[in-house]
Design an enzyme around this catalytic site. Structure first.
Site, PDB file in Angstrom:
ATOM      1  N   ASP A 137       0.850  -1.184   0.000  1.00  0.00           N
ATOM      2  CA  ASP A 137       0.000   0.000   0.000  1.00  0.00           C
ATOM      3  C   ASP A 137       0.886   1.235   0.000  1.00  0.00           C
ATOM      4  O   ASP A 137       1.717   1.412   0.897  1.00  0.00           O
ATOM      5  CB  ASP A 137      -0.895   0.022   1.244  1.00  0.00           C
ATOM      6  N   ARG A 145       5.512   2.672   3.418  1.00  0.00           N
ATOM      7  CA  ARG A 145       6.258   1.455   3.730  1.00  0.00           C
ATOM      8  C   ARG A 145       7.602   1.773   4.401  1.00  0.00           C
ATOM      9  O   ARG A 145       8.071   1.012   5.244  1.00  0.00           O
ATOM     10  CB  ARG A 145       6.511   0.651   2.442  1.00  0.00           C
ATOM     11  N   ARG A 206      -8.686   9.101   2.058  1.00  0.00           N
ATOM     12  CA  ARG A 206      -7.979   8.245   1.105  1.00  0.00           C
ATOM     13  C   ARG A 206      -8.513   8.445  -0.311  1.00  0.00           C
ATOM     14  O   ARG A 206      -7.865   8.055  -1.285  1.00  0.00           O
ATOM     15  CB  ARG A 206      -8.128   6.780   1.515  1.00  0.00           C
ATOM     16  N   LYS A 236      -8.697   0.862  -6.760  1.00  0.00           N
ATOM     17  CA  LYS A 236      -9.445   0.151  -5.721  1.00  0.00           C
ATOM     18  C   LYS A 236     -10.512   1.080  -5.125  1.00  0.00           C
ATOM     19  O   LYS A 236     -10.393   2.305  -5.265  1.00  0.00           O
ATOM     20  CB  LYS A 236      -8.486  -0.365  -4.635  1.00  0.00           C
ATOM     21  N   HIS A 237     -11.560   0.529  -4.556  1.00  0.00           N
ATOM     22  CA  HIS A 237     -11.884  -0.859  -4.255  1.00  0.00           C
ATOM     23  C   HIS A 237     -13.121  -1.218  -5.060  1.00  0.00           C
ATOM     24  O   HIS A 237     -14.224  -0.752  -4.730  1.00  0.00           O
ATOM     25  CB  HIS A 237     -12.152  -1.057  -2.775  1.00  0.00           C
ATOM     26  N   HIS A 249     -13.070  -3.822   7.298  1.00  0.00           N
ATOM     27  CA  HIS A 249     -12.047  -4.454   8.127  1.00  0.00           C
ATOM     28  C   HIS A 249     -12.689  -5.146   9.331  1.00  0.00           C
ATOM     29  O   HIS A 249     -12.099  -6.064   9.906  1.00  0.00           O
ATOM     30  CB  HIS A 249     -11.023  -3.425   8.625  1.00  0.00           C
ATOM     31  N   ASP A 321      -8.851  -7.698  -2.115  1.00  0.00           N
ATOM     32  CA  ASP A 321      -8.376  -6.969  -0.943  1.00  0.00           C
ATOM     33  C   ASP A 321      -7.973  -8.015   0.096  1.00  0.00           C
ATOM     34  O   ASP A 321      -8.162  -9.217  -0.098  1.00  0.00           O
ATOM     35  CB  ASP A 321      -9.473  -6.045  -0.416  1.00  0.00           C
TER      36      ASP A 321
END
Length: 602
Positions: A137, A145, A206, A236-237, A249, A321
């Site tokens: 991601d 990251r 986002r 996405k998504h 989630h 996902d």
């Protein structure tokens, strides 16, 4: 008849009988351990060097060299730890996984490059030596990251607030340049969800915003930016996560809008990305009732094959996902869900649960293929697609990265400069009743109160103003849902006695909690000039409408403790102390503050 002729005749009969018995044995009754000892008919190197055939034909010939376990491995993206340990050795050399999701933050660019090289070395040592896709991601840059080294870019909603499509392309290019240098090939961005629900708890900042046209233009620009640097991106998504009130989630979400609304509002950014040639699309774990009222998109053949492949003409890689998300894991096991996803039309299953879950994913897919639950042609189709992209990207010849080069790339001053300009142009002045800008040249003391990162923001204020600066953090901010309790509010007001002016930063991912509302109102009650800044959802002002100055910077999502975007905090400070704000709301707060609204200074 001579004895010699008799012996020859009997030997021939025995050979024919043995061959006949072997042919009559059902394929799936053959010992699988023997089957995995597949002998190459044509070497991998010869296939790749053959310039007389297309890339697609090369992929088909590679698939022909693979045994069933190797094929299944290509369909699974595993999640390693932060080192090439025994688990990674097992997954790559025994299960032949084809891709890796790096979801742990690694300290430096050098360490990340070394790690990806180690994983690729393991892949080189597997029977066919097929390279890994290494992914992560990176919605706000490779810093998601590798936060200490890579360039931190503003969130997508901040880019949407600039209304500058070139910024979206630049952000993607910077991400791709830095990520590729560290060994990544695949970024799970852009988020092309149209955030039409301000109370959406998981998308929010986002997304680029609520306007389909804006989201589409920004999405295409990001895809173009990634493509210019030879990196795979994922829209996405699918088919849209922007109008949900639940977080997948933690629960299985369902949307009940019409198919017409789906096609007019939520699908156009995906279609535009497809038309731009995007390589991958990530699925959502949402039930879209208008298409399939029973199964979430990730597991629905109506959505993945019918809608995405057949109606929209997508021929790239479909990746799920994370299958560990509770929308899937609470309703289906890892193995069952993986089989359903592949049968629905997915190419790669993102297996990022426990070690047991990841192995269950691989074993279940293998058993399903051997039993015929998953058709051999369905598997071959996906493996050919995956290998086609690996060949196109020349990963067989360029899987390793230069560690020193990685360090040099992520430290580019040019990248930092662009990130700062994007952030500055995104700051949106929503309200200003003769409060801003603050004068940085006076000796007035400033109090910075924030739900998170108060100390860091305070240092930024100190760098720009001559007066004293005090900081107070109103919550522990260690992963809990942010709010201010009575004690914190009292202490913040006590700190306000030392200051001449106050900046308070709030954060919410849908509706601002009552404690934060009470905090802002208590600071307003001191009678001192107060400016409020929303770190996340721009709708925070609905909780404290009497504040006289309010800015939105779109910096934090609901994973605020691990997704800091200091470049946006600094931009807010710059605007508070005099830089001219130019950002426009990319979402509607209410009738007074619609999409496109934004104030400035004279």
């Amino acid at each position: 008849m001579s004895m010699k002729k008799f012996v020859l005749i009997m030997a021939s009969i025995l050979i024919i009988a043995a061959v006949s018995i072997y042919i009559l044995i059902p394929k799936n009754s053959v010992d699988s351990s023997k089957e995995e000892e597949f002998v190459e008919v044509e070497s991998v190197s010869n296939i790749l060097k053959n310039d007389d055939i297309t890339i697609e034909e090369k992929a088909r010939r590679l698939v022909a060299q693979m045994n069933d376990k190797e094929k299944i491995g290509q369909l699974v993206m595993y999640t390693p730890t932060d080192r090439a340990d025994d688990f990674s050795k097992k997954m790559i050399k025994e299960y032949f996984v084809g891709s890796a999701l790096l979801n742990r933050q690694i300290k430096s660019a050098a360490e990340n490059a070394q790690f990806t090289n180690q994983l690729q070395k393991l892949a080189t040592e597997s029977r066919l030596g097929i390279p890994l896709f290494i992914s992560g991601d990176m919605e706000y840059g490779a810093a998601q990251r590798v936060p200490e080294d890579a360039t931190v870019l503003p969130r997508q909603m901040a880019i949407g607030a600039t209304r500058n499509v070139e910024y979206a392309e630049q952000a993607a290019r910077i991400t791709a340049i830095e990520a590729k240098a560290m060994g990544f090939h695949w970024s799970y961005s852009p988020v092309v969800d149209v955030n039409s629900n301000l109370k959406n708890p998981v998308i929010g900042v986002r997304s680029f915003g609520e306007d389909t046209k804006l989201v589409t233009e920004m999405a295409v620009a990001e895809v173009r930016g990634y493509q210019s640097e030879g990196m795979i991106s994922s829209a996405k998504h699918f088919p849209g996560h922007g109008d949900t009130g639940f977080d997948t989630h933690s629960t299985l979400a369902k949307v009940s809008y019409s198919e017409d609304e789906l096609r007019k509002i939520h699908l156009p950014p995906f279609q535009a990305a497809i038309d731009q040639g995007i390589e991958s699309i990530m699925t959502s774990h949402i039930i879209i009732e208008a298409i399939d009222p029973e199964l979430p998109a990730t597991l629905s053949k109506k959505v993945l094959t019918g809608l995405l492949r057949e109606d929209m003409g997508f021929n790239g890689i479909i990746i799920t996902d994370a299958m560990v998300m509770e929308a899937i894991s609470k309703n289906w096991g890892a193995g069952e869900a993986a089989v359903m996803a592949i049968n629905a039309g997915a190419d790669i299953v993102m297996a990022n649960g426990s070690v047991a879950d990841q192995i269950d994913t691989l074993d279940s897919l293998y058993k399903a293929m051997k039993s015929g639950t998953i058709d051999q042609n369905r598997v071959d189709e996906s493996v050919e697609r995956i290998l086609t992209y690996k060949i196109k990207m020349d990963l067989f010849n360029h899987r390793m990265v230069d560690v020193d080069h990685a360090t040099q790339v992520v430290e580019k001053e040019e990248h930092q400069k662009i990130a700062k300009q994007i952030a500055l142009d995104s700051v949106t002045l929503v309200k200003n009743d003769h409060i801003l800008p603050f004068d940085p040249h006076t000796e007035e003391a400033t109090l910075v109160v924030s739900m998170a990162y108060a100390g860091q923001i305070g240092k930024m204020v100190k760098e720009i103003t001559q007066g004293a600066v005090y900081s107070y953090q109103a919550a522990p901010a260690i992963g809990e849902s942010l709010d201010a309790n009575t004690k914190a509010i009292k202490e913040a007001v006590e700190q306000a006695n030392r200051a001449d002016r106050i900046i308070v930063f709030t954060q919410s991912d849908r509706e601002i909690p009552q404690g934060q509302i009470d905090l802002v109102n208590a600071l307003i009650a001191t009678g001192k000039p107060v400016v409020a800044v929303s770190l996340g959802n721009p709708g925070d002002i609905l909780g404290y409408p009497n504040v006289k100055a309010y800015l939105s910077i779109y910096a934090l999502d609901n994973w605020y403790w691990m997704t800091a975007v200091p470049v946006s905090w600094d931009a807010a400070v710059q605007v508070i102390f005099g830089s001219k704000p130019v950002g426009k709301l990319p979402v509607t707060i209410n009738a007074d503050y619609p999409d496109g609204f934004g104030l400035s200074y004279p």
